[in-house]
Scaffold this active site. Sequence first.
Site, PDB file in Angstrom:
ATOM      1  N   SER A  91       0.836  -1.193   0.000  1.00 23.40           N
ATOM      2  CA  SER A  91       0.000   0.000   0.000  1.00 23.40           C
ATOM      3  C   SER A  91       0.882   1.259   0.000  1.00 23.40           C
ATOM      4  CB  SER A  91      -0.963  -0.033   1.185  1.00 23.40           C
ATOM      5  OG  SER A  91      -1.980   0.916   1.045  1.00 23.40           O
ATOM      6  N   ASP A 105      -8.898  -4.826  -6.008  1.00 20.45           N
ATOM      7  CA  ASP A 105      -8.516  -3.958  -4.886  1.00 20.45           C
ATOM      8  C   ASP A 105      -9.671  -3.017  -4.548  1.00 20.45           C
ATOM      9  OD1 ASP A 105      -7.341  -1.972  -3.204  1.00 20.45           O
ATOM     10  OD2 ASP A 105      -5.376  -2.477  -4.004  1.00 20.45           O
ATOM     11  N   HIS A 126      -7.612  -5.518  -1.440  1.00 17.60           N
ATOM     12  CA  HIS A 126      -6.402  -4.810  -1.006  1.00 17.60           C
ATOM     13  C   HIS A 126      -5.551  -5.706  -0.110  1.00 17.60           C
ATOM     14  CE1 HIS A 126      -3.936  -1.283  -0.605  1.00 17.60           C
ATOM     15  NE2 HIS A 126      -4.015  -1.307   0.712  1.00 17.60           N
TER      16      HIS A 126
END
Length: 800
Positions: free
Chosen positions: A666, A739, A773
Site C-alpha cells: 500500500s 482492490d 487490497h
Amino acid sequence: MRKSILVVALLAASTAFAQDNLTYQRPPAIIEELLLAKPTPSVSISRSGEWLLLAERNPFPSVEELAEPELRIAGLRLNPRNFGQSRGASSASLRLKHLKTNTVYDIKGIPQPARISGVSWSPDSRQIAFLQTEGDHIDLYVLSVDGKEAVKVNKQPLNATLGTPFTWMGNEALVYRAVPQGRGPLPVMPAAPSGPVVQESKGRNAASRTYQDLIKSPYDEALFEYMATSQIVISTGKGEQLVGEPGIFASLSLSPDKEYLLARRIVKPFSYLVTAYGFPHVWEVYGKPGKLVKTLVKNPSSEGAPIGFDDEVTTPRDFDWKADEPHTITFVKALDGGLGKQKAEFRDAIFAQDIAGNAEPKELFRTRRRFQGVTWGNNELALVYEAMFADRKERISIFNQQAGKLDSLYERSSNDAYSALGRPFTTRNQYNEPVIFTGRKNELLFASSGSSPEGDMPLVQTLDIRTGKKSVLWRCQAPFYENVVEVIDPEKLLVLTSRESNTEVPNYYIRDLRKRSLIGTRITDFENPYKAMEGVSKQKITYKRGDGIQLTGDLYLPKGYDAQKDGRLPVFIWAYPREYKSAADAAQVRGSKYTFTRVGYGGPLFWVTQGYAILDNAEMPIVGEGSKEPNDNFIPQLYLNAHAAIQELARMGVGDSNRVAVGGHSYGAFMTANLLAHTKLFKAGIARSGAYNRTLTPFGFQAEERTYWQAPDVYFNMSPFSFADKIKTPLLLIHGEMDNNPGTFPIQSERLYNAVKGHGGTVRFVQLPYESHGYAARENILHMLWEQTQWLNQYVRDAK
C-alpha cells in the site's frame, strides 16, 4: 550473424522469467510451512471472569471460493446469495474453558462446516450469540454456557450487508436485522439500458475522495436497495416481534434501559460519489411496542461536505445513547461551519435529549478542538476527547454535568506515544453499560502500551484528577511483553493479560495488580506454531539518520548465523512511511524488543529462513515542523531514512550494503517505487497494491489534505509515475485484481508497469485473481511468496 544469435539468446533469457510460469507456483517448503501453520486460537473472556471462549480460525479460502459471485456497489463487497458481505475471517470451532476448574468443553449444536463470526457475550455471561454464514443465508445462534449447546434462534435469515446485524437486548432477548419476508429474486440487469447515465453539478462544491465500488447506474441502485433492505426483529424465548417497516438500516443501538431503539436509516436518492455511509439518512427512535416514537433529524448526502481532515458536516452527527442515563440521546453539531481551518473559539457543541416526553435538546458543553468522543461516568465526571489534525494536538477534559463545567485534564501531541494515557478502566453501571471506574478517591486508572525510550512496556497507571499527577501501579517486566487485554474487576484490580517473549508464544494470565503476581497458573497453554522460526534471532536496533533523527527497526538474523564466520548477508528492508509534525515525536521508539515473532502472510520474515537479514518495521518518518507540511520534503527524507538503515546494518557487520532490497504494501509500495526512482541504494524492490500516480487521487491521500490544485508540485514530485524513466532498479509489482482500497486502483500498478517497461526498465507485474487490497486465497498467497522469493534471489542474493 554471431552477434544476432547472442542478442536473441539474451532476449530469450530476459523474457523467460516473465513468460514461463503462468500457472500457480509454490514457494520453498519451509516458507509454505510457515504460511499454513495453524495459528493459536483467539480468546474472549466472559464479563464474570469465569469462562474463556476459544475460537479456531478457518484456514485460507481457495481461489475458487474467492471467485464466487460478488456485488461491488455503494463502497461494499456483497455476496448476492446470502445477504452478507463477501469477504471476511471466520472461526471453524468454538470451545469453552472453565477457569476455576481448568476444564475445556466442546460445544454441541455447532453447524458444520462452521463459519462463525460476530461472537458476543450476553450481559450476565450465561449465553453467547454468534453468526453462522451458509452459502445462501446467515443464521443467528445462541450458545448456552450452562448447557454447552448452540441453538439457532432466527426464523428469517439475517441481513448483514451493512455490518454486524444483531445486538443483545438484556440477558435473554436479541435485536437483529432480517431479510424481509417474501423477498423476491435479485433484480435482473436489463438487456439494454433505458438511457444514458447522467450526473450534473450546478456550481456547488462537491469534492470527493477516490472511493472504489460506487453506484454507477440505476441498476446498481436497485441492487443496493434490494440487498440492504432489512426488517428489524426482536427475538425472545417467547417468539419474535417485528419493529416498524422494512428499511435500509445502517445501524441499531439500544437505550441503556432497553426501552428504546436508535436507528440510522438510509434513504434515497443514493449518491454516485460517496459510499453507502454517506447517503442521505434519517435518525429515528422506536419504542418497546415496535412503533416509531420520534424522528430526530433527516440528513442529506455527504456529497459536497468539506473533505479536510479537521472538517465535518454541518448537520447533526454522532448520535448515541448517554450511558449514565436511561434513555437520553447525545449528538454533535459543528459551530465553525464544519471548516477546521476557519478561525473559531469553539469547534463543536454536544447536545443531549431525553427521548421520553417532548423534551427539547439541551447543550451540554462545547469543545475548542474537534470532538472525538466521550466516556461517560457519573453526574460529576465524564472524559471528553477532542483533537485537531492540523497541529496533531489532542486534549482530554473532565465534564462535570452537575456543575455544567468542562475542565482540561490532559493535553499532548497525538504523535507523542510516550505521553499517552491509554484507555480508562471502566465498570458496569445499573444499566449494564460501561462507565468510568471511579472507585479510587480522586484517581482514575488507565492501561496503556507504555511507550518509552526502552520500547513498549505496557503499564497500568493512576491519574490524580486534581493535580494531574501520574503514578505507575504496574508495569510489565523484561524479558516479557505483557499487556492488559480485559479488566475483569476494577475494584479488586483483577485483569486478563497476554504475556509473551522472544521465545514464548503469547498466553493468557489473570493478574492481581495489587499483589503484582499471577493468580495460579496461566489460563491457556498455546504452543509455538512457527517451529521453523526457532533459533532465529531478533533485536530492536536504533540508529540515526543524517539530520540526527533517531530511527528504529526490528532486525532478524538466520538461525545459527555468525557474522565472523558467515560474513555479510543480503538484506530485505520492509517499511511503511508515517508523517509527523515534530522531529522529537518522530524519533520515539515504537514497538517492543520482547514480543514473540509472528509470521504473517504479508510480512518479510519468511526470507530469514532463506539466508537474508530482515529489517522489519524500519522507521520511515516524514517530518514537517511549524508551517511546513511533511510532504514538502518527502523524497529527501525517504533517502535519509533508507540510507541510515543500510549503513547501520553494514556498520554492524551483518548486512551487505551492495545487496539490499526494499519492499512494502500500500503506502509502503508507494515508498518503494519512490526509493527506486530517486536513489541507487537498492538492488531490487517489491511493491504490493500501491498508488503511484497521485494525480489519480487529486483530493488528498494518506496524511496529505491539500488537493492537487492547491499543491500540484507536491503531487507531481511525490508520484513515482512522474519519474518512471528513472526506475532502472528491478521492480516487482503485485496487485489484487479487485482492490477495494480508496486510491489504490489496480490501474495504478498497470500504468506504472507500462511506463517503466516503455523506458527499458526491469519490471514484472503480477495481478492476483479476485484479490482485494488484502489478500486471502491460499493459492494466490503461495504464488505471491514464490514470486517474491524468485525476485529476491535473482536480483539480490545472487546479484553480482
